[in-house]
Scaffold this motif. Structure first.
Motif, PDB file in Angstrom:
ATOM      1  N   SER A  15       0.506  -1.060   0.049  1.00 19.17           N
ATOM      2  CA  SER A  15      -0.533  -0.369  -0.039  1.00 19.17           C
ATOM      3  C   SER A  15       0.590   0.760   0.068  1.00 19.17           C
ATOM      4  O   SER A  15       2.042   1.725   0.266  1.00 19.17           O
ATOM      5  N   SER A  31       3.810  -0.294  -3.355  1.00 15.68           N
ATOM      6  CA  SER A  31       4.395  -1.013  -3.188  1.00 15.68           C
ATOM      7  C   SER A  31       5.507  -1.299  -2.712  1.00 15.68           C
ATOM      8  O   SER A  31       6.537  -0.930  -3.889  1.00 15.68           O
ATOM      9  N   ASP A  57       0.872  -5.298  -7.372  1.00 11.14           N
ATOM     10  CA  ASP A  57       1.530  -4.804  -6.283  1.00 11.14           C
ATOM     11  C   ASP A  57       2.778  -6.344  -6.213  1.00 11.14           C
ATOM     12  O   ASP A  57       2.526  -7.517  -7.354  1.00 11.14           O
TER      13      ASP A  57
END
Length: 279
Positions: A42, A61, A87
C-alpha cells in the motif's frame, strides 16, 4: 545508509552526497537489526517505510531485504519498489532474497580480493626493505634506504628517522637531504614532546589533524606545514632504538591500516639497524 545507482532512477552523479539515517525509519532499522525482511503493498505503508521519498516520489508497493555477510552481519539493505503497476507478491520476496544473497556474495568476494591485493602490496614493501638494507652494515645507508621505501609505500611528504643517542639522551634525526634536515634533536626526557612520548612508551601514534590535536606541541607544525602524521617506535626485543616520523601536508593523510603497516615496517627496520650498530 548510502544509496547506490540506480536508486529510484537516479544516476551516480545525482546520488552524490545523498545518505539516510536508518533510525529515521522503524521499518529499515528493523530489517538491519535482523527482525525480518519487509513487504508492503500500500502507498501509505511504503511511505512510512521510506520517509525520505515523501513529497518526491509516490510508491505503490515495496520490499526491503537485509543483505547479509557470510557471518550473518548486515551489509546493507536491498530495496525494490513499484511506482505503478501490480503489487509485489510474497513469491517476489523469495526471489529478491536470492538476489540479495547473490549481491552479498559478489561484494564479499570483491572485498576479499581487495584485502588480498593490499596484503600482497604490504608484503612486497616489507620484502623490499629486507632485500635493500639487510646486507648493508652502514646505518646511514640503511636509514636512507628505509626512508625511500617509506615514501614510496605511503606517498608521504616527509619522512624522518630519529635515532636514539644514549650518551646525550636525545633523539637525533639521521642526516638526510630535504625536509628531514629541518628538524633538530629532541630530548628523550621532554614530557611535552610527542616523539619523546612515543619513544618512552613504545607505542605508535597517529594524528589526522595535528593543528587541533592537544597531544601535539605547536612547535612541530610550525617547523613544516604537515597536518597529519604517524610516529612509530623502532623496537627490538632488547631496546627501542629510535622513532620514525611519516607525515603528509594535508589532513586525514593516514588511517589505522597505514599505521599497522608502518609498525610492521619499523619492527623489521629496527632489527636491521640494531644489527648494523652491533656490526
Amino acid at each position: 545508509l548510502v544509496p547506490t545507482a540506480s536508486f529510484f532512477g537516479l544516476n551516480d552523479e545525482q546520488l552524490n552526497g545523498i545518505s539516510f539515517r536508518s533510525d529515521e525509519s522503524g521499518v529499515l532499522s528493523g530489517v538491519l537489526a535482523g527482525k525480518g525482511n519487509y513487504f508492503c503493498s500500500s502507498e501509505k505503508e511504503a511511505e512510512n517505510a521510506f520517509p525520505y521519498l515523501k513529497g518526491i516520489m509516490r510508491l505503490k508497493s515495496l520490499v526491503a531485504v537485509n543483505v547479509l555477510r557470510s557471518d550473518k552481519s548486515s551489509m546493507g539493505i536491498f530495496v525494490a519498489a513499484n511506482k505503478e503497476g501490480g503489487d509485489f507478491e510474497k513469491e517476489d520476496m523469495k526471489l529478491l532474497e536470492l538476489v540479495a544473497d547473490r549481491i552479498s556474495g559478489t561484494l564479499e568476494n570483491k572485498k576479499l580480493d581487495e584485502m588480498l591485493q593490499k596484503n600482497l602490496n604490504d608484503l612486497t614493501i616489507l620484502k623490499e626493505i629486507s632485500e635493500n638494507i639487510s646486507c648493508n652494515p652502514d646505518p646511514l645507508k640503511i636509514s636512507a634506504s628505509l626512508l625511500g621505501i617509506v615514501k614510496k609505500a605511503f606517498a608521504s611528504d616527509i619522512e624522518v628517522l630519529f635515532a636514539y643517542e644514549e650518551k646525550n639522551n636525545i633523539l637525533k634525526p639521521m642526516p638526510r637531504d630535504g625536509d628531514g634536515a629541518s628538524f633538530g634533536s629532541v630530548s628523550a626526557g621532554d614530557k611535552d614532546n610527542i616523539a619523546a612520548a612515543v619513544f618512552n612508551a613504545g607505542e605508535p601514534f597517529l594524528t589526522k589533524n595535528a593543528e587541533d590535536d592537544v597531544r601535539v606541541a605547536k612547535g612541530w607544525t610550525d617547523v613544516l606545514p604537515f597536518r597529519s602524521f604517524m610516529l612509530i617506535p623502532l623496537k627490538t626485543e632488547r631496546s627501542t632504538t629510535g622513532v620514525l616520523l611519516i607525515g603528509k601536508r594535508g589532513y586525514n593523510g593516514f588511517n589505522s591500516e597505514n599505521l599497522k603497516l608502518a609498525v610492521h615496517l619499523s619492527r623489521q627496520a629496527a632489527v636491521i639497524m640494531e644489527n648494523a650498530n652491533l656490526y
